[in-house]
Design a protein around this motif. Structure first.
Motif, mmCIF file in Angstrom:
data_model
loop_
_atom_site.group_PDB
_atom_site.id
_atom_site.type_symbol
_atom_site.label_atom_id
_atom_site.label_comp_id
_atom_site.label_asym_id
_atom_site.label_seq_id
_atom_site.Cartn_x
_atom_site.Cartn_y
_atom_site.Cartn_z
ATOM 1 N N SER A 148 16.191 0.241 34.039
ATOM 2 C CA SER A 148 16.282 -0.327 35.392
ATOM 3 C C SER A 148 17.293 0.438 36.242
ATOM 4 O O SER A 148 17.222 0.429 37.466
ATOM 5 C CB SER A 148 16.651 -1.804 35.326
ATOM 6 N N THR A 149 18.260 1.106 35.605
ATOM 7 C CA THR A 149 19.125 2.027 36.361
ATOM 8 C C THR A 149 19.214 3.362 35.615
ATOM 9 O O THR A 149 19.207 3.390 34.384
ATOM 10 C CB THR A 149 20.583 1.514 36.536
ATOM 11 N N VAL A 150 19.305 4.404 36.411
ATOM 12 C CA VAL A 150 19.396 5.751 35.827
ATOM 13 C C VAL A 150 20.448 6.517 36.614
ATOM 14 O O VAL A 150 20.528 6.399 37.842
ATOM 15 C CB VAL A 150 18.021 6.462 35.932
ATOM 16 N N ASN A 151 21.285 7.268 35.907
ATOM 17 C CA ASN A 151 22.226 8.158 36.575
ATOM 18 C C ASN A 151 21.499 9.480 36.801
ATOM 19 O O ASN A 151 21.249 10.217 35.837
ATOM 20 C CB ASN A 151 23.446 8.356 35.675
ATOM 21 N N VAL A 152 21.172 9.776 38.047
ATOM 22 C CA VAL A 152 20.234 10.876 38.293
ATOM 23 C C VAL A 152 20.785 12.234 37.864
ATOM 24 O O VAL A 152 20.093 13.007 37.202
ATOM 25 C CB VAL A 152 19.821 10.911 39.790
ATOM 26 N N LEU A 153 22.043 12.544 38.217
ATOM 27 C CA LEU A 153 22.526 13.906 37.951
ATOM 28 C C LEU A 153 22.479 14.275 36.462
ATOM 29 O O LEU A 153 21.882 15.304 36.105
ATOM 30 C CB LEU A 153 23.929 14.126 38.529
ATOM 31 N N PRO A 154 23.072 13.464 35.555
ATOM 32 C CA PRO A 154 22.984 13.882 34.146
ATOM 33 C C PRO A 154 21.556 13.956 33.630
ATOM 34 O O PRO A 154 21.221 14.818 32.822
ATOM 35 C CB PRO A 154 23.785 12.816 33.386
ATOM 36 N N MET A 155 20.680 13.054 34.133
ATOM 37 C CA MET A 155 19.282 13.090 33.670
ATOM 38 C C MET A 155 18.557 14.323 34.224
ATOM 39 O O MET A 155 17.731 14.922 33.548
ATOM 40 C CB MET A 155 18.546 11.811 34.117
ATOM 41 N N ALA A 156 18.883 14.686 35.491
ATOM 42 C CA ALA A 156 18.271 15.902 36.061
ATOM 43 C C ALA A 156 18.778 17.126 35.297
ATOM 44 O O ALA A 156 18.040 18.098 35.093
ATOM 45 C CB ALA A 156 18.598 16.015 37.541
ATOM 46 N N ARG A 157 20.033 17.080 34.866
ATOM 47 C CA ARG A 157 20.558 18.222 34.093
ATOM 48 C C ARG A 157 19.838 18.334 32.754
ATOM 49 O O ARG A 157 19.496 19.429 32.315
ATOM 50 C CB ARG A 157 22.063 18.034 33.844
#
Ligand code: HEM
Length: 465
Positions: A148-157
């Motif tokens: 339901s929540t995602v930390n975008v920067l680390p996941m994009a990395r």
């Protein structure tokens, strides 16, 4: 003494004067002030204040070196095309990445650049679309779906590291990414640090990670070399290491195994921090710009309908993502992943009546023109339509990939990777920023202070990835 050293070349050239400005306190100069501006994302104001005070050419001292700051389109052209100004990386980066494409010069650089250009040439990148599609879907299933929540920067990395490693290491990529993902991050974080190797400092941690990554890549490269000697690898093996080894066996270059290892590290660092910043800030802009999101959704839904749920994206699909690419370009204009770079004068140079002594650094603040109203009307407005007619953008005013002979060699790769990632993000999810105006720092890549957390929802109807 430092001032004496810094100005001694100048004394033998009385016809030109050094640029205005000051070198500040010996060794330290303006380093802390600039680092502070970068880490509070006030560097644009910092640079503009200097330009207002001293003009577009001024001297300062950064990271222990006398440096000339140059700004504007003429300065960008001068820097990126001048053979007497060589690309210079920070001391930290040189220690972390040793003899990689980012730090080499001369003949070795030519050999590596030409091999990389060959390896990632457009027709090869077209072949990688399928690989990228598989890796992006794998990452989204693993780290996004069901949260339901995602930390975008680390996941994009994670995503961009997965994509570049799948190309560089072939089928062994997932093992390497799982084992070394954090180390690549620590290495990237240490690039703009003071190069004093003390444990628990950024640089100390970066050096430890660099050694760990180098060891793993060396092992991989040796295994590939042995397979080649036993003729178990063929020309059709597509990982970068094998490609370099095959080229060497044909006499196309004289790069050693150790150099190949360093270059693999350099390419991964060059590739994943930049593209992940682009994807993160595209998602952030889309969350704040409903009209842009609606248009991009229309384009991507149409492609999804053509493609069907089972099929993978193809080169033709990526080529038709015209509006999505304009959104990416506008993101690169407003939040460039690389805000500037250092060059070193290899001989005394004159620019606009000023003397730049041999050995001095030149700082190319190339992205200052991105926010200049003379080139981009209402520069703070997010408006992808600016890129409908690329010819209307003045030369050397928009340089997210640099320019001249050291321009980013793989803009096409990053375009395809970003388009594939945005296709699945836009067609499968909707998101809301947890912090609407989250601040970001330049570290040195633009980095949202909380990592850009978003509340995530699957779109209806949801197509299985
Ligand atoms: C949004 C994505 C990207 C941006 C904004 C970007 C930007 C840049 C910039 C500004 C430079 C330096 C130019 C200079 O100072 O003269 C550069 C160099 C470089 N980039 Fe990229 N890049 C991106 C993606 C990639 C990707 C995906 C790869 C590899 C697959 C890559 C590999 C490199 C390499 C190896 C260099 C060093 C080239 C040299 O020194 O000769 N970059 N990039």
């Amino acid at each position: 003494f430092v001032l004496h050293l810094a100005t001694k070349n100048h004394r033998s050239h009385p016809t030109y004067s050094l640029p205005p400005g000051n070198l500040g306190i010996p060794v330290i100069g303006q380093t802390f002030s600039l680092l502070h501006a970068l880490r509070t994302n006030t560097d644009d104001r910092w640079f503009r204040a200097r330009i207002k005070r001293y003009g577009p050419v001024s001297k300062m001292s950064v990271l222990g070196s006398p440096t000339v700051l140059l700004a504007g389109t003429a300065a960008n052209h001068f820097i990126f095309t001048n053979e007497d100004l060589i690309l210079t990386q920070t001391r930290a980066l040189r220690s972390l990445l040793r003899r990689s494409i980012l730090t080499l010069t001369g003949d070795k650089l030519k050999q590596v650049r030409s091999a990389l250009q060959g390896y990632l040439r457009p027709e090869m990148v077209r072949r990688y679309v399928g690989k990228m599609d598989i890796e992006v879907r794998r990452q989204l299933k693993l780290n996004w779906v069901g949260r339901s929540t995602v930390n975008v920067l680390p996941m994009a990395r994670n995503l961009t590291l997965g994509v570049i490693c799948s190309v560089v290491f072939g089928e062994e990529a997932a093992t390497i990414v799982d084992a070394l993902g954090t180390d690549f991050q620590l290495l990237g974080d240490a690039i703009l640090s003071f190069p004093v190797n003390i444990p628990f400092t950024r640089f100390g941690k970066g050096m430890r990670s660099s050694a760990k990554i180098r060891e793993a890549v060396r092992k991989f490269a040796k295994k590939r070399e042995e397979s080649l000697l036993e003729e178990r690898c063929t020309i059709s093996t597509t990982d970068f290491v094998t490609y370099m080894l095959i080229l060497r066996s044909k006499g196309a270059h004289s790069i050693t195994l150790e150099d190949i290892v360093d270059n693999v590290m350099g390419i991964i660092i060059g590739a994943h921090g930049t593209t992940s910043a682009l994807i993160t800030f595209m998602m952030r802009h889309l969350a704040n710009e409903p009209d842009v999101l609606a248009k991009i959704t229309e384009e991507q839904d149409e492609i999804a309908n053509k493609k069907g749920t089972d099929g993978a994206l193809t080169w033709e699909h990526v080529s038709s993502m015209k509006y999505t690419w304009r959104v990416a370009l506008e993101t690169l204009r407003t939040v460039p992943p690389v805000f500037g770079s250092f060059r070193t004068a290899t001989k005394d140079i004159e620019y606009q009546g000023y003397h730049i002594p041999k050995g001095w650094k030149v700082f190319a603040a190339q992205s200052i023109t991105h926010m200049d109203s003379r080139f981009f009307t209402e520069p703070t407005k997010f408006d992808p339509s600016r890129f409908e007619k690329r010819s209307s953008i003045p030369p050397y005013s928009f340089l997210p990939f640099g320019g001249g002979p050291r321009m980013c060699p793989r803009t096409e790769f990053s375009r395809v990777e970003t388009m594939v990632a945005m296709h699945y993000l836009v067609t499968q999810f909707r998101w809301k920023l947890c912090f609407k105006d989250e601040a970001y720092k330049k570290d040195p890549k633009p980095t949202p202070v909380f990592g850009c957390p978003v509340e995530l929802e699957l779109r209806e109807p949801y197509n299985d990835l």
